[in-house]
Design a protein around this motif. Structure first.
Motif, PDB file in Angstrom:
ATOM      1  N   MET A   1       0.848  -1.185   0.000  1.00  0.00           N
ATOM      2  CA  MET A   1       0.000   0.000   0.000  1.00  0.00           C
ATOM      3  C   MET A   1       0.891   1.245   0.000  1.00  0.00           C
ATOM      4  O   MET A   1       1.783   1.376   0.831  1.00  0.00           O
ATOM      5  N   VAL A  21      -3.081   0.201  -4.120  1.00  0.00           N
ATOM      6  CA  VAL A  21      -3.443  -0.868  -3.205  1.00  0.00           C
ATOM      7  C   VAL A  21      -4.148  -1.978  -3.975  1.00  0.00           C
ATOM      8  O   VAL A  21      -4.909  -1.720  -4.909  1.00  0.00           O
ATOM      9  N   GLU A 175     -11.302   2.190   3.456  1.00  0.00           N
ATOM     10  CA  GLU A 175     -10.934   0.960   4.162  1.00  0.00           C
ATOM     11  C   GLU A 175     -10.210   0.069   3.147  1.00  0.00           C
ATOM     12  O   GLU A 175     -10.825  -0.397   2.182  1.00  0.00           O
ATOM     13  N   GLU A 177      -7.481  -3.098   2.009  1.00  0.00           N
ATOM     14  CA  GLU A 177      -6.964  -4.420   2.397  1.00  0.00           C
ATOM     15  C   GLU A 177      -6.120  -4.978   1.263  1.00  0.00           C
ATOM     16  O   GLU A 177      -6.518  -4.952   0.101  1.00  0.00           O
ATOM     17  N   GLU A 178      -4.936  -5.477   1.633  1.00  0.00           N
ATOM     18  CA  GLU A 178      -4.021  -6.061   0.647  1.00  0.00           C
ATOM     19  C   GLU A 178      -3.241  -7.195   1.305  1.00  0.00           C
ATOM     20  O   GLU A 178      -2.552  -6.981   2.309  1.00  0.00           O
ATOM     21  N   GLU A 179      -3.411  -8.391   0.768  1.00  0.00           N
ATOM     22  CA  GLU A 179      -2.705  -9.575   1.273  1.00  0.00           C
ATOM     23  C   GLU A 179      -2.900  -9.738   2.779  1.00  0.00           C
ATOM     24  O   GLU A 179      -1.946  -9.997   3.526  1.00  0.00           O
ATOM     25  N   GLY A 180      -4.142  -9.551   3.226  1.00  0.00           N
ATOM     26  CA  GLY A 180      -4.476  -9.743   4.629  1.00  0.00           C
ATOM     27  C   GLY A 180      -4.186  -8.555   5.526  1.00  0.00           C
ATOM     28  O   GLY A 180      -4.573  -8.537   6.701  1.00  0.00           O
ATOM     29  N   ARG A 181      -3.488  -7.550   5.005  1.00  0.00           N
ATOM     30  CA  ARG A 181      -3.163  -6.359   5.807  1.00  0.00           C
ATOM     31  C   ARG A 181      -4.227  -5.292   5.587  1.00  0.00           C
ATOM     32  O   ARG A 181      -4.578  -4.978   4.454  1.00  0.00           O
ATOM     33  N   LYS A 182      -4.732  -4.725   6.685  1.00  0.00           N
ATOM     34  CA  LYS A 182      -5.791  -3.722   6.604  1.00  0.00           C
ATOM     35  C   LYS A 182      -5.278  -2.358   7.058  1.00  0.00           C
ATOM     36  O   LYS A 182      -4.439  -2.269   7.966  1.00  0.00           O
ATOM     37  N   ARG A 183      -5.805  -1.314   6.428  1.00  0.00           N
ATOM     38  CA  ARG A 183      -5.392   0.049   6.754  1.00  0.00           C
ATOM     39  C   ARG A 183      -6.558   0.996   6.431  1.00  0.00           C
ATOM     40  O   ARG A 183      -7.246   0.826   5.417  1.00  0.00           O
ATOM     41  N   ASP A 209      -6.343   5.208  10.612  1.00  0.00           N
ATOM     42  CA  ASP A 209      -4.914   5.013  10.860  1.00  0.00           C
ATOM     43  C   ASP A 209      -4.092   6.161  10.304  1.00  0.00           C
ATOM     44  O   ASP A 209      -3.117   6.602  10.909  1.00  0.00           O
ATOM     45  N   GLU A 462       4.997   4.704   2.120  1.00  0.00           N
ATOM     46  CA  GLU A 462       4.320   3.468   2.484  1.00  0.00           C
ATOM     47  C   GLU A 462       3.210   3.771   3.469  1.00  0.00           C
ATOM     48  O   GLU A 462       3.387   4.536   4.406  1.00  0.00           O
TER      49      GLU A 462
END
Length: 463
Positions: A1, A21, A175, A177-183, A209, A462
Motif C-alpha cells: 500500500m 493498493v 478501508e 486491504e491487501e494480502e491480509g493487511r488492513k489500513r 490510521d 508506504e
C-alpha cells in the motif's frame, strides 16, 4: 500500500493524491493549479503518473482546484470510473465546462497578439477544450450518498462523509486491504466551518490510521460571522453614499450563494441602501445557484424550511442575473449604486477582471474580498496593498477602497481544524496538504498524539 502527492503539496491548489493498493491505482481529486504564471505552467506538466493506469478517481468536491484537471486526465488516457456525490457531479460539469471555455477564450486572445508579431513559430494550444471536458463527463459513474459505504473494488471500500464546505462536498474514508493487511485512510478534502447558512456543519470524522488533511487556515482563526456580515453591509452603504460601485470577486460555488442569502436577509431587514442594484455576473454561479435548489439533502434545517415554505433565499427584487456577455458589458455604463458579484474569487480569470479595470482606479468605488487569495494571484496583490496592478496588459492604479472580510470563508479555521483532527482519536500518521508552508508548519506544531508529515510533491510513502 502506497500514497503519493501530485498537487496541493506544500501549496494550496491542484489537489491530487494517489493511492496504490490491491493491484489498483486510485486518485483522490485531480485539481487545477491556480496562481502565478509559473504555477499555472504546472498544469501542462506531466501528472507524475500515467493517467491511463488510473482505475478510479474519487472526487471530494467540485472546486476548480480539486476537479479542474479531470479533462486533461481523460485527454491523456484515463478511462477509469469517477465516483462522487450527485451534487458534486452536477457542479463539476459546470465548473469543467466553464474552465474549458475560459481556457479557450484566453488562448484565442493571446494568439491574436502573437499573430501581430513577426517570426512567431507556433501558436498556443489550450490546456484542454470544451470537447475534452465533455468527453471527461463520460467517466462519471456511481454516485455516492453520505455515510453509505461503496465497494470501489476488491480491497477498497469508500465512505463519503459530509464535509460542510460546499454543496456535495465530502471527506473520503477508505478501508483498504491487501494480502491480509488492513489500513484505514481518511482524506479531509476541504473542511467547512460550523454554523453557516445553507449547508450542514461537517460530520464528525471516524477513527483512521492515516489522515490526509487540508491546512488552508492552519495558522489562524476566522473573524466571527455576524461582525463580518455587518462589515459587509457597512462597506456597501459607505460606497453607495460616496457614489461608487462595489465589486466583489466571488467564488461561484458556495460563496456566491451564501452572499446572495445574506443580501436577501439585508434587503428584507432594510439594511441595504435604497436603490442598490445587485448583479450576479457569473454564468457558472448562476448555474450553480440553480443546482443548489435541486439538492435539499445538503441543506441545514433552516434552509430546508425556507424552501418548504415557498421562499427562495437566493432571490430578491433588486437582484439581476447577467447571463450573457452583453449583459456583463452593459454594467460598464453603471457608475454608481451597483454591487457586482463576479468570478473568479482570486481574480485569475472570468468577468471580474473587466469590472476591476473599469472601477478599481475610482476612489469612490470599493472592492470587497470575501475569500482566500493564493500567493501570486491578482487578488493577493490587491489585498497586499499594491498601488498599481496589471489587468489585460494595462497598468491600472488602485484607488478604490479595498476591504478584506475573512468571516465568510468556506474553510474551517485553525480551531475547527484542530477539533476535527482530535475527533479522529490519535491517528498514527497525519499528512498535511492544501496549505501554504508557513500555515502547515504552524499547524503541525499544534498536533498531538500523531506523527506529522508535510506531504512532498511526487514523493511516495508506504501506508
Amino acid at each position: 500500500m502506497k500514497i503519493s502527492f501530485h498537487g496541493a503539496a506544500e501549496g494550496v491548489t491542484g489537489s491530487c493524491h494517489l493511492i496504490q493498493v490491491a493491484g489498483k491505482k486510485l486518485l483522490i481529486d485531480c485539481g487545477l493549479f491556480q496562481g502565478s504564471r509559473e504555477v499555472e505552467e504546472d498544469n501542462a506538466k506531466p501528472f507524475g503518473f500515467d493517467p491511463a493506469a488510473i482505475d478510479f478517481l474519487l472526487l471530494t468536491h467540485a472546486h476548480l482546484d480539486h476537479c479542474g484537471r479531470i479533462p486533461l486526465l481523460a485527454k491523456q488516457g484515463f478511462e477509469g470510473e469517477i465516483i462522487t456525490t450527485m451534487a458534486t457531479q452536477e457542479l463539476a460539469r459546470v465548473v469543467m465546462l466553464d474552465s474549458a471555455h475560459l481556457n479557450e477564450e484566453d488562448v484565442r486572445r493571446k494568439n491574436r497578439k502573437l499573430k501581430r508579431k513577426r517570426h512567431v513559430k507556433a501558436l498556443i494550444e489550450p490546456l484542454y477544450t470544451t470537447e475534452d471536458a465533455l468527453y471527461a463527463l463520460n467517466y462519471f459513474g456511481r454516485r455516492a450518498s453520505y455515510n453509505k459505504p461503496i465497494q470501489v473494488a476488491k480491497g477498497i471500500k469508500a465512505t463519503f462523509i459530509d464535509a460542510g464546505h460546499i454543496l456535495g462536498s465530502a471527506c473520503i474514508f477508505l478501508e483498504l486491504e491487501e494480502e491480509g493487511r488492513k489500513r484505514t485512510v481518511l482524506f479531509s478534502g476541504d473542511l467547512g466551518t460550523n454554523g453557516r447558512a445553507i449547508l450542514r456543519d461537517p460530520d464528525t470524522p471516524p477513527h483512521a490510521d492515516v489522515v490526509v488533511m487540508e491546512t488552508t487556515y492552519g495558522d489562524r482563526a476566522h473573524k466571527e460571522l455576524e461582525p463580518s456580515i455587518d462589515e459587509f453591509f457597512e462597506a456597501i452603504n459607505h460606497t453607495v453614499s460616496r457614489g461608487g460601485n462595489i465589486i466583489v470577486p466571488t467564488f461561484a460555488l458556495e460563496r456566491a450563494q451564501e452572499l446572495l442569502y445574506y443580501l436577501h436577509e439585508g434587503w428584507k431587514e432594510k439594511q441595504l441602501p435604497r436603490g442598490l442594484q445587485v448583479f450576479l455576473d457569473s454564468p457558472m454561479a448562476i448555474s450553480a445557484t440553480n443546482i443548489f435548489a435541486r439538492h435539499p439533502e445538503c441543506y441545514d434545517s433552516e434552509t430546508k424550511k425556507l424552501f418548504a415554505s415557498g421562499h427562495d433565499p437566493f432571490d430578491f427584487p433588486s437582484l439581476h442575473f447577467s447571463h450573457e456577455a452583453s449583459d456583463s458589458m452593459a454594467l460598464n455604463n453603471i457608475h454608481s449604486g451597483a454591487l457586482i458579484l463576479a468570478g473568479s474569487g482570486m481574480c485569475t480569470g472570468g468577468r471580474v477582471r473587466h469590472h476591476l479595470k473599469k472601477n478599481i482606479w475610482r476612489k469612490e468605488c470599493s472592492v470587497i474580498f470575501v475569500g482566500f487569495a493564493a500567493r501570486g494571484t491578482l487578488a493577493r496583490r490587491i489585498v497586499d496593498g499594491a498601488k498599481t496592478v496589471s489587468i489585460f496588459g494595462e497598468e491600472i492604479a488602485v484607488n478604490a477602497q479595498i476591504y478584506t472580510i475573512g468571516g465568510f470563508s468556506a474553510h474551517a479555521g485553525q480551531g475547527e481544524l484542530l477539533a476535527w483532527h482530535k475527533a479522529i482519536n490519535k491517528p498514527q500518521i497525519t499528512y498535511l496538504v492544501h496549505g501554504e508552508v508557513d500555515a502547515m508548519e504552524v499547524f503541525a506544531g499544534l498536533l498531538e498524539d500523531t506523527e506529522v508529515r508535510i506531504g512532498k510533491r511526487g514523493q511516495e510513502y508506504e501506508l
